[in-house]
Design a protein around this motif. Sequence first.
Motif, PDB file in Angstrom:
ATOM      1  N   GLU A  58       0.859  -1.180   0.000  1.00 27.90           N
ATOM      2  CA  GLU A  58       0.000   0.000   0.000  1.00 27.90           C
ATOM      3  C   GLU A  58       0.894   1.228   0.000  1.00 27.90           C
ATOM      4  OE1 GLU A  58      -3.322   0.174   2.606  1.00 27.90           O
ATOM      5  OE2 GLU A  58      -3.676  -1.985   2.453  1.00 27.90           O
ATOM      6  N   ILE A  59       0.588   2.139  -0.907  1.00 22.91           N
ATOM      7  CA  ILE A  59       1.378   3.342  -1.106  1.00 22.91           C
ATOM      8  C   ILE A  59       0.411   4.512  -1.203  1.00 22.91           C
ATOM      9  CG2 ILE A  59       2.914   4.475  -2.784  1.00 22.91           C
ATOM     10  CD1 ILE A  59       4.167   1.730  -3.181  1.00 22.91           C
ATOM     11  N   LYS A  60       0.872   5.693  -0.822  1.00 24.20           N
ATOM     12  CA  LYS A  60       0.029   6.885  -0.922  1.00 24.20           C
ATOM     13  C   LYS A  60       0.393   7.662  -2.169  1.00 24.20           C
ATOM     14  CE  LYS A  60      -0.855   7.205   3.885  1.00 24.20           C
ATOM     15  NZ  LYS A  60      -0.954   7.858   5.078  1.00 24.20           N
ATOM     16  N   ALA A  61      -0.610   8.236  -2.823  1.00 25.04           N
ATOM     17  CA  ALA A  61      -0.378   9.095  -3.984  1.00 25.04           C
ATOM     18  C   ALA A  61       0.557  10.221  -3.577  1.00 25.04           C
ATOM     19  CB  ALA A  61      -1.697   9.649  -4.515  1.00 25.04           C
ATOM     20  N   ASP A  83      -0.243  -1.950 -14.858  1.00 20.64           N
ATOM     21  CA  ASP A  83      -1.542  -2.600 -14.683  1.00 20.64           C
ATOM     22  C   ASP A  83      -1.537  -3.916 -15.466  1.00 20.64           C
ATOM     23  OD1 ASP A  83      -2.049  -1.954 -17.391  1.00 20.64           O
ATOM     24  OD2 ASP A  83      -3.175  -0.160 -16.852  1.00 20.64           O
ATOM     25  N   ALA A  84      -2.601  -4.679 -15.349  1.00 20.97           N
ATOM     26  CA  ALA A  84      -2.657  -6.008 -15.973  1.00 20.97           C
ATOM     27  C   ALA A  84      -2.461  -5.939 -17.487  1.00 20.97           C
ATOM     28  CB  ALA A  84      -3.980  -6.691 -15.628  1.00 20.97           C
ATOM     29  N   ALA A  85      -3.035  -4.929 -18.142  1.00 17.21           N
ATOM     30  CA  ALA A  85      -2.896  -4.800 -19.598  1.00 17.21           C
ATOM     31  C   ALA A  85      -1.445  -4.524 -19.994  1.00 17.21           C
ATOM     32  CB  ALA A  85      -3.809  -3.698 -20.126  1.00 17.21           C
ATOM     33  N   MET A  86      -0.762  -3.677 -19.225  1.00 22.13           N
ATOM     34  CA  MET A  86       0.652  -3.394 -19.509  1.00 22.13           C
ATOM     35  C   MET A  86       1.491  -4.657 -19.361  1.00 22.13           C
ATOM     36  SD  MET A  86       1.138   0.282 -17.594  1.00 22.13           S
ATOM     37  CE  MET A  86       2.897   0.373 -17.911  1.00 22.13           C
ATOM     38  N   HIS A  87       1.199  -5.430 -18.322  1.00 21.49           N
ATOM     39  CA  HIS A  87       1.955  -6.668 -18.107  1.00 21.49           C
ATOM     40  C   HIS A  87       1.708  -7.666 -19.239  1.00 21.49           C
ATOM     41  CE1 HIS A  87       3.574  -5.400 -14.341  1.00 21.49           C
ATOM     42  NE2 HIS A  87       2.378  -5.259 -13.787  1.00 21.49           N
ATOM     43  N   GLY A 153      -4.893   4.474  -7.386  1.00 17.51           N
ATOM     44  CA  GLY A 153      -5.321   3.427  -8.310  1.00 17.51           C
ATOM     45  C   GLY A 153      -4.792   2.068  -7.895  1.00 17.51           C
ATOM     46  N   ASN A 154      -5.198   1.062  -8.644  1.00 18.11           N
ATOM     47  CA  ASN A 154      -4.758  -0.301  -8.389  1.00 18.11           C
ATOM     48  C   ASN A 154      -3.784  -0.730  -9.470  1.00 18.11           C
ATOM     49  OD1 ASN A 154      -6.389  -0.785  -6.068  1.00 18.11           O
ATOM     50  ND2 ASN A 154      -8.150  -0.886  -7.421  1.00 18.11           N
ATOM     51  N   LEU A 155      -2.599  -1.136  -9.051  1.00 18.17           N
ATOM     52  CA  LEU A 155      -1.546  -1.577  -9.953  1.00 18.17           C
ATOM     53  C   LEU A 155      -1.076  -2.960  -9.538  1.00 18.17           C
ATOM     54  CD1 LEU A 155       0.525   1.737  -9.944  1.00 18.17           C
ATOM     55  CD2 LEU A 155      -0.978   0.942 -11.776  1.00 18.17           C
ATOM     56  N   GLU A 156      -0.122  -3.458 -10.282  1.00 14.91           N
ATOM     57  CA  GLU A 156       0.542  -4.713  -9.952  1.00 14.91           C
ATOM     58  C   GLU A 156       2.049  -4.502 -10.070  1.00 14.91           C
ATOM     59  OE1 GLU A 156      -2.646  -7.922 -11.806  1.00 14.91           O
ATOM     60  OE2 GLU A 156      -0.924  -7.335 -13.018  1.00 14.91           O
ATOM     61  N   LYS A 172      -0.005  -7.250  -5.625  1.00  9.05           N
ATOM     62  CA  LYS A 172      -0.949  -6.131  -5.713  1.00  9.05           C
ATOM     63  C   LYS A 172      -0.305  -4.888  -5.111  1.00  9.05           C
ATOM     64  CE  LYS A 172      -5.183  -8.760  -5.823  1.00  9.05           C
ATOM     65  NZ  LYS A 172      -5.314  -8.676  -7.235  1.00  9.05           N
ATOM     66  N   LEU A 173      -0.474  -3.774  -5.814  1.00  7.26           N
ATOM     67  CA  LEU A 173       0.041  -2.495  -5.338  1.00  7.26           C
ATOM     68  C   LEU A 173      -1.123  -1.501  -5.361  1.00  7.26           C
ATOM     69  CD1 LEU A 173       3.437  -1.014  -6.289  1.00  7.26           C
ATOM     70  CD2 LEU A 173       1.467   0.446  -5.992  1.00  7.26           C
ATOM     71  N   THR A 174      -1.556  -1.091  -4.181  1.00  5.61           N
ATOM     72  CA  THR A 174      -2.679  -0.181  -4.056  1.00  5.61           C
ATOM     73  C   THR A 174      -2.137   1.205  -3.721  1.00  5.61           C
ATOM     74  OG1 THR A 174      -4.059  -1.972  -3.233  1.00  5.61           O
ATOM     75  CG2 THR A 174      -4.856   0.280  -2.856  1.00  5.61           C
TER      76      THR A 174
END
Length: 177
Positions: A58-61, A83-87, A153-156, A172-174
């Motif tokens: 978990e990270i803050k903007a 994100d999933a599409a980039m991966h 946002g939600n990243l990976e 998961k990276l939130t």
Amino acid sequence: MFLRHRLVLAGCLLVLSFPVWASPVQTYDFGAPAPAAKATRTVEIVMGDMSFTPKALEIKAGETVRFVLINKGQLLHEFNLGDAAMHAAHQQEMLKMQQSGMLTPTTMKSTSMDHGSMPGMDHGASMQHNDPNSVLVEPGKTAELTWTFNKAGNLEFACNIPGHYQAGMVGKLTVSQ
């Protein structure tokens, strides 16, 4: 003098007749690379064979994070933010690199490779595995990546070496407000 001007003109025309093979500059809507000195936090991530520890972050903007990546596995691994599409897109590139023999289970044979002859590659004549959101880490080695996350946002974070993501090497990276 007349001959020298003709030679200069001919040289200029020759240079202009060759296409420029520069890759487009990649930008990321979720943030940008940053110098390690700007980091407000350091996160250590251990890469095992087909695992990341921790599995979620978990990270803050607005936060700038220095990731210290330690590969304790026997295989080459990648740490890639996206994100999933980039991966999914990057996995296809990595597969082509593996099929060409440039990517082996434990190392990358060269820092650059010619993609011009590879069908389906849109990176111009050459590409280096030097995306600012990604780093390769050989077995027993440590690497770093520092990133400023600019919006929620939600990243990976994932390893996109063929088969690794599918075997569970993804976390998961939130990014919260």
